[in-house]
Motif scaffolding. Structure first.
Motif, PDB file in Angstrom:
ATOM      1  N   TYR A 114     -17.538  13.664   5.018  1.00  0.00           N
ATOM      2  CA  TYR A 114     -16.693  14.242   3.976  1.00  0.00           C
ATOM      3  C   TYR A 114     -15.349  13.510   3.908  1.00  0.00           C
ATOM      4  O   TYR A 114     -14.802  13.272   2.832  1.00  0.00           O
ATOM      5  N   ALA A 115     -14.837  13.149   5.068  1.00  0.00           N
ATOM      6  CA  ALA A 115     -13.566  12.401   5.105  1.00  0.00           C
ATOM      7  C   ALA A 115     -13.701  11.112   4.295  1.00  0.00           C
ATOM      8  O   ALA A 115     -12.803  10.729   3.542  1.00  0.00           O
ATOM      9  N   HIS A 116     -14.831  10.457   4.442  1.00  0.00           N
ATOM     10  CA  HIS A 116     -15.069   9.218   3.709  1.00  0.00           C
ATOM     11  C   HIS A 116     -15.097   9.497   2.209  1.00  0.00           C
ATOM     12  O   HIS A 116     -14.510   8.766   1.408  1.00  0.00           O
ATOM     13  N   GLU A 117     -15.769  10.592   1.847  1.00  0.00           N
ATOM     14  CA  GLU A 117     -15.867  10.966   0.437  1.00  0.00           C
ATOM     15  C   GLU A 117     -14.470  11.251  -0.153  1.00  0.00           C
ATOM     16  O   GLU A 117     -14.191  10.942  -1.299  1.00  0.00           O
ATOM     17  N   LEU A 118     -13.605  11.856   0.659  1.00  0.00           N
ATOM     18  CA  LEU A 118     -12.247  12.153   0.193  1.00  0.00           C
ATOM     19  C   LEU A 118     -11.394  10.894   0.046  1.00  0.00           C
ATOM     20  O   LEU A 118     -10.286  10.946  -0.468  1.00  0.00           O
ATOM     21  N   GLY A 119     -11.916   9.777   0.559  1.00  0.00           N
ATOM     22  CA  GLY A 119     -11.163   8.517   0.454  1.00  0.00           C
ATOM     23  C   GLY A 119     -10.227   8.283   1.626  1.00  0.00           C
ATOM     24  O   GLY A 119      -9.240   7.554   1.490  1.00  0.00           O
ATOM     25  N   ALA A 120     -10.529   8.914   2.776  1.00  0.00           N
ATOM     26  CA  ALA A 120      -9.669   8.735   3.954  1.00  0.00           C
ATOM     27  C   ALA A 120      -9.631   7.271   4.373  1.00  0.00           C
ATOM     28  O   ALA A 120     -10.610   6.539   4.199  1.00  0.00           O
ATOM     29  N   ASN A 121      -8.487   6.850   4.922  1.00  0.00           N
ATOM     30  CA  ASN A 121      -8.368   5.491   5.446  1.00  0.00           C
ATOM     31  C   ASN A 121      -8.901   5.399   6.865  1.00  0.00           C
ATOM     32  O   ASN A 121      -9.389   4.359   7.285  1.00  0.00           O
ATOM     33  N   PHE A 122      -8.763   6.490   7.612  1.00  0.00           N
ATOM     34  CA  PHE A 122      -9.310   6.524   8.976  1.00  0.00           C
ATOM     35  C   PHE A 122      -9.446   7.973   9.409  1.00  0.00           C
ATOM     36  O   PHE A 122      -8.930   8.888   8.742  1.00  0.00           O
ATOM     37  N   VAL A 123     -10.164   8.178  10.509  1.00  0.00           N
ATOM     38  CA  VAL A 123     -10.347   9.540  11.033  1.00  0.00           C
ATOM     39  C   VAL A 123     -10.078   9.561  12.530  1.00  0.00           C
ATOM     40  O   VAL A 123     -10.068   8.515  13.179  1.00  0.00           O
ATOM     41  N   VAL A 124      -9.862  10.776  13.049  1.00  0.00           N
ATOM     42  CA  VAL A 124      -9.921  10.949  14.500  1.00  0.00           C
ATOM     43  C   VAL A 124     -11.126  11.849  14.772  1.00  0.00           C
ATOM     44  O   VAL A 124     -11.406  12.757  13.985  1.00  0.00           O
ATOM     45  N   LEU A 125     -11.835  11.551  15.854  1.00  0.00           N
ATOM     46  CA  LEU A 125     -13.056  12.302  16.170  1.00  0.00           C
ATOM     47  C   LEU A 125     -12.992  12.786  17.619  1.00  0.00           C
ATOM     48  O   LEU A 125     -12.723  12.010  18.529  1.00  0.00           O
ATOM     49  N   GLY A 126     -13.265  14.085  17.806  1.00  0.00           N
ATOM     50  CA  GLY A 126     -13.260  14.619  19.170  1.00  0.00           C
ATOM     51  C   GLY A 126     -13.293  16.137  19.144  1.00  0.00           C
ATOM     52  O   GLY A 126     -13.618  16.721  18.098  1.00  0.00           O
ATOM     53  N   HIS A 127     -12.907  16.785  20.270  1.00  0.00           N
ATOM     54  CA  HIS A 127     -12.339  16.061  21.381  1.00  0.00           C
ATOM     55  C   HIS A 127     -13.437  15.462  22.251  1.00  0.00           C
ATOM     56  O   HIS A 127     -14.448  16.099  22.517  1.00  0.00           O
ATOM     57  N   VAL A 128     -13.201  14.256  22.710  1.00  0.00           N
ATOM     58  CA  VAL A 128     -14.230  13.507  23.432  1.00  0.00           C
ATOM     59  C   VAL A 128     -14.311  13.974  24.883  1.00  0.00           C
ATOM     60  O   VAL A 128     -15.394  14.227  25.415  1.00  0.00           O
ATOM     61  N   LEU A 129     -13.168  14.081  25.535  1.00  0.00           N
ATOM     62  CA  LEU A 129     -13.124  14.508  26.937  1.00  0.00           C
ATOM     63  C   LEU A 129     -12.340  15.815  27.024  1.00  0.00           C
ATOM     64  O   LEU A 129     -11.742  16.245  26.040  1.00  0.00           O
ATOM     65  N   GLU A 130     -12.341  16.397  28.194  1.00  0.00           N
ATOM     66  CA  GLU A 130     -11.592  17.647  28.341  1.00  0.00           C
ATOM     67  C   GLU A 130     -10.112  17.404  28.095  1.00  0.00           C
ATOM     68  O   GLU A 130      -9.573  16.367  28.468  1.00  0.00           O
ATOM     69  N   THR A 131      -9.471  18.388  27.473  1.00  0.00           N
ATOM     70  CA  THR A 131      -8.062  18.206  27.138  1.00  0.00           C
ATOM     71  C   THR A 131      -7.332  19.547  27.193  1.00  0.00           C
ATOM     72  O   THR A 131      -7.915  20.590  26.885  1.00  0.00           O
ATOM     73  N   ALA A 132      -6.070  19.468  27.572  1.00  0.00           N
ATOM     74  CA  ALA A 132      -5.274  20.685  27.728  1.00  0.00           C
ATOM     75  C   ALA A 132      -5.113  21.438  26.405  1.00  0.00           C
ATOM     76  O   ALA A 132      -4.926  22.647  26.389  1.00  0.00           O
TER      77      ALA A 132
END
Ligand SMILES: Nc1nc2c([nH]c(=O)n2[C@@H]2O[C@H](COP(=O)(O)OP(=O)(O)OP(=O)(O)O)[C@@H](O)[C@H]2O)c(=O)[nH]1
Length: 336
Positions: free
Chosen positions: A263-281
């Protein structure tokens, strides 16, 4: 009925040297688009993986042997030319052996930014823009509700503020070019104008280093329009209609699954962040997606993907190995 266009499955490589410069080559006379500049590479042969193809192509065209361990999958995108359709598997390589030679009589040259005085193959333009993003996306978290002091102490928290500016400056000096202003905790406590002053100051500081500031969608939309772009939370992206999208500036989206990415691509986003990959506070109660799932989803993205969640200098190479463009960090721990 429209005529079926030929389809090419292609691998191309961005060689990046120790000064951060990238190599482009000019297409030789005997090829289509002759004289146009591109990233070295070529068609994938039968039985070859995209990575094997890129290693072979650079050996044949430039006489260098890519180090497979330092050759990372980057973005795979399709492009429709008037006469052909191509699927381009881009790689970035930071280490190779041998002297660069022009084995196909092609010119080649190192660049630090978009070469505006050259004819660039249309599908090479976006990857050059992606390179300008740098490989660390810093998320401000000026007022971190998960840390002891918290915003409850108001704006008079001089030691924390000093620490924040020091971290930001160190990151900018180390080459960070994208910063996200994201202060949900402060937005609940500070007056709007007061928080806006932090944003203005941060933007001014970042601009001195040539870095861009995107504003998270938890803040007023007008702030993003004044800054260099908008960063949408996943839930805001889902509710966003195409006609409401900003007309200028960068657009980034936080993604948690494949549907978010597409969907981000469809909206015309320039980049994305994907996660959370590892455990995080910041997400103690939800299960991290892990590297294998990250890689599977990132491979489906036609725009750069930053890995988020538990990221720091130690996870950087791991992120690249799994197809990340770079890492997104919340607490400014990256200074090198
Ligand atoms: N190498 C490379 N090819 C690209 C890029 N961008 C892009 O659209 N292409 C397209 O991908 C295709 C690559 O084919 P090529 O002609 O270079 O392939 P090749 O080296 O195997 O040569 P061949 O023509 O002898 O089979 C071309 O249609 C080219 O226009 C790029 O950045 N690098």
């Amino acid at each position: 009925m429209s005529e079926e266009k030929p389809f090419f499955n292609v691998s191309a490589c961005v060689l990046i040297d120790s000064e951060g410069r990238f190599l482009m080559a000019q297409r030789p006379e005997d090829k289509s688009w002759s004289g146009w500049w591109e990233f070295p590479g070529g068609k994938i042969e039968e039985g070859e993986s995209p990575k094997e193809a890129v290693i072979r192509e650079l050996r044949e065209e430039l006489g260098v042997e890519l180090d497979p361990e330092s050759t990372y999958p980057w973005v795979t995108m399709s492009y429709e030319y008037p006469k052909t359709d191509v699927l381009l598997h881009f790689y970035r390589c930071f280490k190779w052996s041998g002297e660069l030679r022009s084995l196909e009589k092609q010119a080649f040259e190192w660049f630090t930014q978009m070469p505006t005085d050259r004819d660039l193959l249309p599908a090479s333009v976006e990857p050059i823009e992606w390179l300008s993003y740098g490989d660390v996306y810093l998320i401000s978290n000026f007022f971190d509700s998960n840390e002891g002091a918290g915003v409850g102490h108001g704006a008079g928290q001089a030691p924390r503020e000093t620490a924040f500016w020091a971290k930001l400056t160190a990151a900018l000096e180390a080459g960070v070019r994208l910063v996200q202003f994201r202060e949900p905790a402060a937005a609940k406590v500070l007056k709007t104008e007061e928080l806006k002053r932090y944003l203005d100051e941060m933007r001014e500081h970042c601009h001195r280093y040539g870095a861009k500031v995107l504003v998270n969608s938890c803040h007023p939309r007008a702030w993003a329009e004044e800054a260099d772009g908008l960063h949408l939370r996943a839930t805001d992206a889902i509710e966003m209609e195409l006609e409401d999208m900003p007309e200028s500036g960068l657009l980034a989206v936080s993604c948690h699954n494949l549907a978010d990415l597409l969907y981000a691509h469809e909206l015309g986003a320039n980049f994305v962040v994907l996660g959370h990959v590892l455990e995080t506070a910041s997400h103690p109660d939800s299960e991290p997606i892990g590297w294998s799932q990250f890689e599977q989803w990132a491979a489906e993205s036609a725009i750069p993907v930053f890995a988020i969640g538990g990221q720091n200098a130690d996870t950087f190479r791991e992120a690249l190995r799994h197809g990340a463009h770079g890492i997104a960090v919340l607490r400014g721990e990256i200074t090198e």
